[in-house]
Structure formats: C-alpha cells, structure tokens
Design an enzyme around this catalytic site. Sequence first.
Site, short mmCIF file in Angstrom:
data_model
loop_
_atom_site.label_atom_id
_atom_site.label_comp_id
_atom_site.label_asym_id
_atom_site.label_seq_id
_atom_site.Cartn_x
_atom_site.Cartn_y
_atom_site.Cartn_z
N TYR A 53 30.25 53.26 -32.46
CA TYR A 53 29.53 51.81 -32.42
C TYR A 53 28.52 51.58 -33.74
O TYR A 53 28.15 50.49 -33.88
CB TYR A 53 28.79 51.49 -31.03
CG TYR A 53 29.80 51.36 -30.08
CD1 TYR A 53 30.34 50.11 -29.69
CD2 TYR A 53 30.16 52.45 -29.08
CE1 TYR A 53 31.10 49.70 -28.70
CE2 TYR A 53 31.33 52.16 -28.13
CZ TYR A 53 31.71 50.88 -27.97
OH TYR A 53 32.60 50.80 -27.03
N HIS A 100 25.47 51.62 -21.92
CA HIS A 100 26.66 51.58 -22.65
C HIS A 100 26.25 50.66 -23.86
O HIS A 100 25.62 49.85 -24.11
CB HIS A 100 27.78 50.70 -21.99
CG HIS A 100 28.98 50.98 -22.61
ND1 HIS A 100 29.51 50.28 -23.63
CD2 HIS A 100 30.08 51.62 -22.05
CE1 HIS A 100 30.77 50.75 -24.02
NE2 HIS A 100 31.09 51.56 -23.16
N PRO A 101 26.75 51.25 -25.21
CA PRO A 101 26.48 50.66 -26.32
C PRO A 101 27.26 49.48 -27.09
O PRO A 101 26.95 48.97 -28.08
CB PRO A 101 26.56 52.05 -27.34
CG PRO A 101 27.94 52.46 -26.79
CD PRO A 101 27.47 52.68 -25.32
N CYS A 102 28.19 48.94 -26.49
CA CYS A 102 29.25 48.05 -26.74
C CYS A 102 28.32 46.64 -27.22
O CYS A 102 28.82 46.07 -27.87
CB CYS A 102 30.31 47.70 -25.77
SG CYS A 102 29.62 46.75 -24.14
N ARG A 103 27.47 46.30 -26.63
CA ARG A 103 26.71 45.21 -27.08
C ARG A 103 25.40 45.22 -28.00
O ARG A 103 24.63 44.34 -28.18
CB ARG A 103 26.13 44.24 -25.96
CG ARG A 103 27.37 43.84 -24.86
CD ARG A 103 28.27 42.66 -25.40
NE ARG A 103 27.66 41.69 -25.89
CZ ARG A 103 27.43 40.38 -25.51
NH1 ARG A 103 27.51 40.15 -24.16
NH2 ARG A 103 26.68 39.48 -26.13
#
Length: 174
Positions: free
Chosen positions: A73, A129-132
């Site tokens: 990411y 979680h790093p998605c955003r």
Amino acid sequence: MVDGTLSWTDFLSEAREFLHLSEQLGDGWTLCEKDGNEPNTFLSCKRKVRSKDNGTLSTLISVEYHVVFSVSYQVPMLFFQAHRSDGSLLDVDATWRAFMPEARERSDLFQMLTQMDHPVLFRPFMALHPCRTSDVLAQFGKKSENRILTFISVYGPHVQLNLQNAYGNAIKCK
C-alpha cells in the site's frame, strides 16, 4: 490533491525524524532494524493501557506497538500485540472488546482490525488495515512534514496509542 503514499526511503527518513522527536520528549520509541533491506525497519514502543471491557475500565494490559512500512500500500501500518498481566496474549475477540468496544458489527471490525503476520518478525500481530490510509493521509490538503507522526496521531487513538500533546508542536505543513 495531495498523495497519501510514501516511498520506503521517505518512510525511513520520517521514522528517524519521529524517533529523534520521541527521544527529545522521552517518549520511549525505538527504531528496530533487522537489516538494511526493504521493509525490515520499524518503529516500536511499549505501553501499559487499561482495557475497555463493556465500556468500563478494567484490567491493565501491556501493549507493544509497531509502525511498519506496507510495501503493498506504500503507507505506514500499525501492528500491535496485547498481553494480560499473566503474560497471556489477547486473542482477536478479547482485542476487539478491549480496544474497539464501540464497533457494533463484526463486519466493521474485520474492515479495520485484523490479525496477520508481522512483515518483519513473521509472527501473528493485530493490525489496523492499511487500505484507506493513503486516502486518510491525503485528506489534510497539505503534505505533512512527517507522515509517520500524522499517521500515529490519527490511527493510534483507536488502539489507545496516544501521543503527548508536545508532538503537535512538531507538525508542519509544506
């Protein structure tokens, strides 16, 4: 629009700047370097926090926090492990109850808090979680001078990782 991602070299540089500030404040962060390869360096600190079980303060737990670089990411990522006073590790459900009692739906929890292998230590840790993260860091309008500091300031309170107010004096915008 500001890009919320950072390169490995930016992560290292900003992690070292954050560490220098932590040392000035006596806040206990360390920089752990397994070797010089990407992404084998991370920030670490240990804290004692009170778990929030059923909305009340209950037991004191030991938490080890790590800020690592997510190669996938291209953002900082927060990993942590929490232990009871007897040394036993909190499982996923106990971690959710202790750190995120306000989350109503299990599906909400799975989107933000998960258990995964630490990318440097290769053992299970809890992780936000790093998605955003890139989107969140980009929302500030101006690029933070230290995205590690901004990241911890924004994400840390969700898992009782609170920085001293003195860190706020160090945030500058470019």
